[in-house]
Design a protein around this motif. Sequence first.
Motif, short mmCIF file in Angstrom:
data_model
loop_
_atom_site.label_atom_id
_atom_site.label_comp_id
_atom_site.label_asym_id
_atom_site.label_seq_id
_atom_site.Cartn_x
_atom_site.Cartn_y
_atom_site.Cartn_z
N VAL A 84 58.13 59.04 2.98
CA VAL A 84 58.83 58.62 4.20
C VAL A 84 60.20 59.28 4.23
CG1 VAL A 84 59.86 56.68 5.44
CG2 VAL A 84 57.63 56.40 4.30
N SER A 86 63.46 58.93 5.91
CA SER A 86 64.06 57.81 6.64
C SER A 86 65.50 58.09 7.05
CB SER A 86 64.01 56.55 5.78
OG SER A 86 64.62 55.46 6.46
N GLY A 91 62.35 54.09 9.45
CA GLY A 91 61.81 54.64 8.23
C GLY A 91 61.34 53.52 7.32
N GLU A 92 62.14 52.45 7.26
CA GLU A 92 61.77 51.26 6.47
C GLU A 92 60.49 50.64 7.01
OE1 GLU A 92 62.08 48.39 3.44
OE2 GLU A 92 63.16 50.29 3.71
N TYR A 94 58.06 52.23 8.46
CA TYR A 94 56.93 53.05 8.02
C TYR A 94 56.58 52.81 6.56
CZ TYR A 94 54.26 55.95 11.11
OH TYR A 94 53.33 56.36 12.01
N LYS A 95 57.58 52.57 5.74
CA LYS A 95 57.31 52.22 4.35
C LYS A 95 56.44 50.96 4.29
CE LYS A 95 59.57 50.13 0.37
NZ LYS A 95 60.83 49.51 -0.10
N VAL A 105 54.19 54.74 -2.03
CA VAL A 105 55.20 55.22 -1.09
C VAL A 105 56.49 55.61 -1.80
CG1 VAL A 105 56.48 54.71 1.03
CG2 VAL A 105 54.23 53.65 0.64
N THR A 106 56.97 56.80 -1.44
CA THR A 106 58.31 57.24 -1.85
C THR A 106 59.15 57.38 -0.58
OG1 THR A 106 57.43 58.47 -3.74
CG2 THR A 106 59.64 59.07 -2.98
N VAL A 107 60.35 56.84 -0.61
CA VAL A 107 61.25 56.91 0.54
C VAL A 107 62.44 57.80 0.20
CG1 VAL A 107 62.69 55.63 2.15
CG2 VAL A 107 60.58 54.60 1.30
N GLN A 109 65.84 58.28 1.61
CA GLN A 109 66.71 57.57 2.55
C GLN A 109 68.00 58.34 2.80
OE1 GLN A 109 66.14 54.36 4.17
NE2 GLN A 109 67.78 55.35 5.33
#
Length: 387
Positions: A84, A86, A91-92, A94-95, A105-107, A109
């Motif tokens: 994601v 973000s 973005g959060e 979508y997580k 999941v890797t974000v 940010q």
Amino acid sequence: MKNRKLLMIPGPIEVDPAVLRAMGEVTTSHVAPNFIESFGNSLELMRKIWLAPKGQPFIIAGSGTLAMDMAVSNLIEPGDNALVISTGYFGERYKNILTTYGANVTVLQAEIGDTVPLETIEKELSSKNYKLLTITHVDTSTGVLTDPKSIVHLAQKHNTLSILDGVCATAGEETQQEAWGIDIVLTGSQKAIGVPPGLALLVASEKAMDTWKNRKTPVQNYYGSFTNWLPIMQAYEERKPSYFGTPPVNLIRALEVSLTLIHNERIKNRVATHLQYAKAFRNAVQSIGLQLVPKNNEIAAHTMTAIYYPEGIDGNLFRKDIAEFGVILAGGLHAEIKTKYFRIGHMGAITKSDIVATLSAIESALHKQNYNFEFGKSIREFLSYFA
């Protein structure tokens, strides 16, 4: 006198009178010939506006969040890796959607008001095999504009599918789905598409549809499964009746009208107008000392603007005074700065007069709280852009 306020939030937005008239037409059957024609025409128009002639469009009753949900649930399988990108609140979201369907999941940010550097994305994509990545084109919580073309190029390099959340962007920001190689571009009807809320809209690439067809596990979503909706879309495009769930016939008729208006204007011209209005509006608010949430104008959206309250301004009183002036703006959404800023939408069927009225309301509300600025300057700055 008009007995309503000017709606200048980042969605729902003001819509063209022709679209409102279509909403008010007599409701017809979802298998009536005139509705079948409207639905089929809308699907064909979506390909033209998304610039995705080989794509598969979907029109489903629901919000932009349903479109996000459909994009993920049809492509992801439990244990797949997802990335994601973000730039704010969505973005959060979508997580959370990806986690629901069992993805790892890797974000990445971004700092508030900034984007994620391309080298950071490249490094992460190189670290493991990612099934897909998600990009928020414009995050409605921050007004930050992301460059999807460059990110999708990296995704293709690493054989990763791409999902573009265009909820606050599609038909207002430049998006060339097929030329840029984006696998799914999604939005909701109530933003730059210019229709009242209620439709989830997305176009899937041939690669995305092949990925769905070759799944090893069933789609873990009943209402949003391509399995149920693809035959419906194909039937309506062939001008044949079909049924899975009752479509919102008046909304789809309104969608056809709005898509036709956009197509007649040409999507390139539509995007250029959004860019002009946004630049002029940013110049105007910055001329009276207001600061944007995006860290620079290059990453500021053209469909909306997020603005910090000046020092000493009471945000609740500011928005109340603006509403009394006859304009509706939105408060903050991002949790970390929620009380520190406000948001304005300037997409779809708005006019220069709408923006002048909005600037007048902003100046009036600031003046009431004794903010020190040159009265009328933002309006002159806006109008001078077009002189």
